[in-house]
Design an enzyme around this catalytic site. Structure first.
Site, PDB file in Angstrom:
ATOM      1  N   LYS A   1       3.120  -2.498  -7.512  1.00 47.11           N
ATOM      2  CA  LYS A   1       2.318  -3.022  -6.394  1.00 47.11           C
ATOM      3  C   LYS A   1       0.860  -3.232  -6.809  1.00 47.11           C
ATOM      4  O   LYS A   1       0.268  -4.267  -6.547  1.00 47.11           O
ATOM      5  CB  LYS A   1       2.383  -2.034  -5.226  1.00 47.11           C
ATOM      6  CG  LYS A   1       1.372  -2.278  -4.151  1.00 47.11           C
ATOM      7  CD  LYS A   1       1.429  -1.225  -3.062  1.00 47.11           C
ATOM      8  CE  LYS A   1       0.575  -0.004  -3.288  1.00 47.11           C
ATOM      9  NZ  LYS A   1      -0.876  -0.182  -3.102  1.00 47.11           N
ATOM     10  N   ASN A   2       0.291  -2.229  -7.482  1.00 47.68           N
ATOM     11  CA  ASN A   2      -1.136  -2.305  -7.800  1.00 47.68           C
ATOM     12  C   ASN A   2      -1.452  -3.293  -8.927  1.00 47.68           C
ATOM     13  O   ASN A   2      -2.618  -3.598  -9.171  1.00 47.68           O
ATOM     14  CB  ASN A   2      -1.683  -0.918  -8.158  1.00 47.68           C
ATOM     15  CG  ASN A   2      -1.848  -0.051  -6.915  1.00 47.68           C
ATOM     16  OD1 ASN A   2      -1.618  -0.505  -5.795  1.00 47.68           O
ATOM     17  ND2 ASN A   2      -2.245   1.200  -7.124  1.00 47.68           N
TER      18      ASN A   2
ATOM     19  N   CYS B   1     -10.661   4.983   5.025  1.00 44.11           N
ATOM     20  CA  CYS B   1      -9.205   5.097   5.093  1.00 44.11           C
ATOM     21  C   CYS B   1      -8.853   6.570   5.018  1.00 44.11           C
ATOM     22  O   CYS B   1      -9.728   7.417   4.857  1.00 44.11           O
ATOM     23  CB  CYS B   1      -8.528   4.309   3.991  1.00 44.11           C
ATOM     24  SG  CYS B   1      -8.616   5.067   2.403  1.00 44.11           S
TER      25      CYS B   1
ATOM     26  N   ARG C   1     -14.207   5.343   0.599  1.00 44.52           N
ATOM     27  CA  ARG C   1     -13.865   4.181  -0.223  1.00 44.52           C
ATOM     28  C   ARG C   1     -14.802   2.990  -0.004  1.00 44.52           C
ATOM     29  O   ARG C   1     -14.402   1.931   0.486  1.00 44.52           O
ATOM     30  CB  ARG C   1     -12.414   3.785  -0.005  1.00 44.52           C
ATOM     31  CG  ARG C   1     -11.474   4.905  -0.391  1.00 44.52           C
ATOM     32  CD  ARG C   1     -10.056   4.503  -0.297  1.00 44.52           C
ATOM     33  NE  ARG C   1      -9.582   3.824  -1.481  1.00 44.52           N
ATOM     34  CZ  ARG C   1      -8.313   3.451  -1.638  1.00 44.52           C
ATOM     35  NH1 ARG C   1      -7.433   3.675  -0.706  1.00 44.52           N
ATOM     36  NH2 ARG C   1      -7.936   2.848  -2.742  1.00 44.52           N
TER      37      ARG C   1
ATOM     38  N   ASP D   1      -3.035   8.909  -7.898  1.00 44.11           N
ATOM     39  CA  ASP D   1      -1.870   8.455  -7.126  1.00 44.11           C
ATOM     40  C   ASP D   1      -0.615   9.299  -7.385  1.00 44.11           C
ATOM     41  O   ASP D   1       0.415   9.070  -6.752  1.00 44.11           O
ATOM     42  CB  ASP D   1      -1.568   6.976  -7.430  1.00 44.11           C
ATOM     43  CG  ASP D   1      -2.581   6.043  -6.775  1.00 44.11           C
ATOM     44  OD1 ASP D   1      -3.392   6.521  -5.965  1.00 44.11           O
ATOM     45  OD2 ASP D   1      -2.555   4.837  -7.086  1.00 44.11           O
TER      46      ASP D   1
ATOM     47  N   ARG E   1       4.570   0.508   2.701  1.00 42.42           N
ATOM     48  CA  ARG E   1       3.505  -0.295   2.090  1.00 42.42           C
ATOM     49  C   ARG E   1       3.658  -0.343   0.575  1.00 42.42           C
ATOM     50  O   ARG E   1       3.250  -1.301  -0.061  1.00 42.42           O
ATOM     51  CB  ARG E   1       2.132   0.316   2.420  1.00 42.42           C
ATOM     52  CG  ARG E   1       1.687   0.077   3.845  1.00 42.42           C
ATOM     53  CD  ARG E   1       0.270   0.556   4.012  1.00 42.42           C
ATOM     54  NE  ARG E   1      -0.499   0.185   2.835  1.00 42.42           N
ATOM     55  CZ  ARG E   1      -1.517   0.867   2.328  1.00 42.42           C
ATOM     56  NH1 ARG E   1      -1.916   1.972   2.906  1.00 42.42           N
ATOM     57  NH2 ARG E   1      -2.139   0.461   1.256  1.00 42.42           N
TER      58      ARG E   1
END
Ligand code: UD1
Length: 421
Positions: free
Chosen positions: A22-23, A116, A121, A307, A399
């Site tokens: 995803k990233n 968030c 952030r 992560d 997500r």
């Protein structure tokens, strides 16, 4: 709202195929704005964040054909340069369109993402760097309005902090700028590397790919023509499945992985007693005889990834002894602690460090997902908790994890998605 119902205690076995990252896909989708021709992306993960960014492109007037793991994107048809709050508030990474929109169109408006669940952030470093490249930036009505009517100019940028998204935004902006941009203290995560390679394959001269200093010679406004990009395997998804093997005391094989990208997770699991068999693009984890505690500090790549912090905390909960986990990148990334404790974990927080005392057993309960990776930590803990765990608010998981429940069920977990409260 959907939730996951998990009955813990099952061993896992068999193999799982890791999806595209995803990233990596997100900045690559944003980078397609640098082109006015069709670009094809393959090995795209089937996750909500990807669909959100593709939707943003269509709202800007881009043409997107997306099915399964392939997307054809043509941004020759863009008519708007405004990224609206409705999309950016759903996904912070939408800020990645700022650099490419400004570089290609000389002007854009992007909603400020706001805070968030894992911390403030800010995007100050993105904005400061674009200003050094000649952009005029105003914040009005919750939007960043960026202007560079005569194009962006190459500049020397020294990031105060290593920022993944900031580096990506500036690499994309620099690709169409006039002259050379140097980025000192650049991020060198594999996702940044793939973005740089995509842009370099389109003919932009980039030096220092994979290092902390990048030098990019821009095209002075000329749009790029990209070759097809095959998204790299998701190192965080891979790490999460390794943790699933470790916590359930099971041997499982991951296909389509790049071991180099998950070295930090492998090393930590080895220190906990797990062993591995590495083949060309697959890896098998063998469980520890006795899971040992771990000490880890999250830091930029190639260090231990933030992560993966929550998932390792779940594994540490089942280790024999006390683990220390320090979070250095995000100030509020411990929302999973209280939920893990609801399952019977014994975790104490002091500042940015969590002390995790291993326990014999966890017990199923209702828990709430708070952010993407915290959610997967709760799923991991539920796999070993006695009885039933309901993990709620799983829109976070959707997500970023491609078919998490399907993949875990195929490995033998007792996990189902249910609808309702
Ligand atoms: C990316 C990843 C995210 C990962 C993070 C760190 C994507 C879509 N997301 O997020 O999954 O957890 O890298 O590896 O790729 N910072 C500032 N000012 C800025 C920008 C960042 O102070 O302008 C700070 C952040 O608050 C944070 C640190 O820098 O403390 C690192 O953030 P950054 O690398 O930018 O993370 P993201 O790109 O948002």
């Amino acid at each position: 709202m959907d939730y996951l119902q998990i009955n813990g205690g099952r061993k896992l076995s068999g193999s799982v195929t890791i999806s595209g990252a995803k990233n990596a896909a997100l900045p690559i989708i944003a980078a397609t704005i640098l082109s006015d021709k069709e670009v094809t992306l393959t090995n795209m993960p089937n996750v909500v964040d990807i669909r959100t960014l593709l939707k943003l492109l269509t709202m800007l007037g881009g043409t997107v054909a997306h099915e399964n793991t392939v997307a054809h994107i043509n941004n020759g048809t863009i008519t708007s340069t405004k990224a609206v709050y409705e999309i950016v508030s759903q996904m912070r990474a939408s800020i990645l369109v700022l650099g490419p929109l400004l570089a290609r169109f000389g002007e854009c408006e992007v909603s400020l993402p706001g805070g968030c669940a894992i911390g403030q952030r800010p995007i100050d470093l993105h904005l400061k760097a674009l200003e050094s490249m000649g952009a005029k930036i105003e914040i009005k009505g919750g939007y960043v309005h960026a202007m560079a009517p005569n194009g962006l100019k190459g500049a020397k940028i020294i990031f105060d902090k290593i920022t993944v998204g900031g580096t990506e935004n500036i690499v994309m902006a620099a690709a169409l700028a006039k002259g050379t941009t140097t980025i000192v203290n650049a991020a060198k995560e594999p996702e940044v590397v793939q973005l740089c390679e995509m842009i370099a394959d389109a003919g932009v001269k980039i030096e220092g790919i994979g290092t902390n200093e990048l030098s990019i010679e821009g095209t002075d406004g000329k749009p790029l023509s990209f070759k097809t990009v095959d998204i790299i395997p998701d190192r965080i998804e891979a790490g999460t499945y390794l943790c699933a093997g470790a916590i359930t005391n099971s041997s499982i094989t991951l296909n389509k992985v790049d071991h180099g990208h998950i070295r930090a997770s492998i090393d930590k699991l080895e220190s906990m007693g797990c062993t591995f068999d590495l083949k060309e693009d697959s890896i098998t984890i063998y469980p520890a005889k006795e899971l040992k505690p771990v000490n880890l500090i999250t830091i930029e790549y190639p260090g231990f990834p933030t992560d993966m912090q929550a998932q390792f905390m779940a594994v540490a909960v089942m280790a024999e002894g006390e683990s220390l986990i320090e979070e250095r990148l995000f100030e509020n990334r411990f929302m999973h602690v209280s939920e893990l404790n609801r399952l019977g974990a014994d975790i104490w927080l002091k500042g940015s460090t969590a002390a995790v005392k291993g326990v014999e057993k966890l017990y199923g309960a209702d828990v709430m997902a708070t952010d993407l990776r915290a959610s997967s930590a709760l799923v991991l803990a539920a796999l070993v908790a006695e009885g039933t765990t309901n993990v709620r608010r799983i829109y976070h998981l959707d997500r970023g994890y491609d078919d998490l429940e399907g993949k875990l069920a195929a490995l033998g977990a007792d996990i189902v998605r249910k609808s309702g409260k």
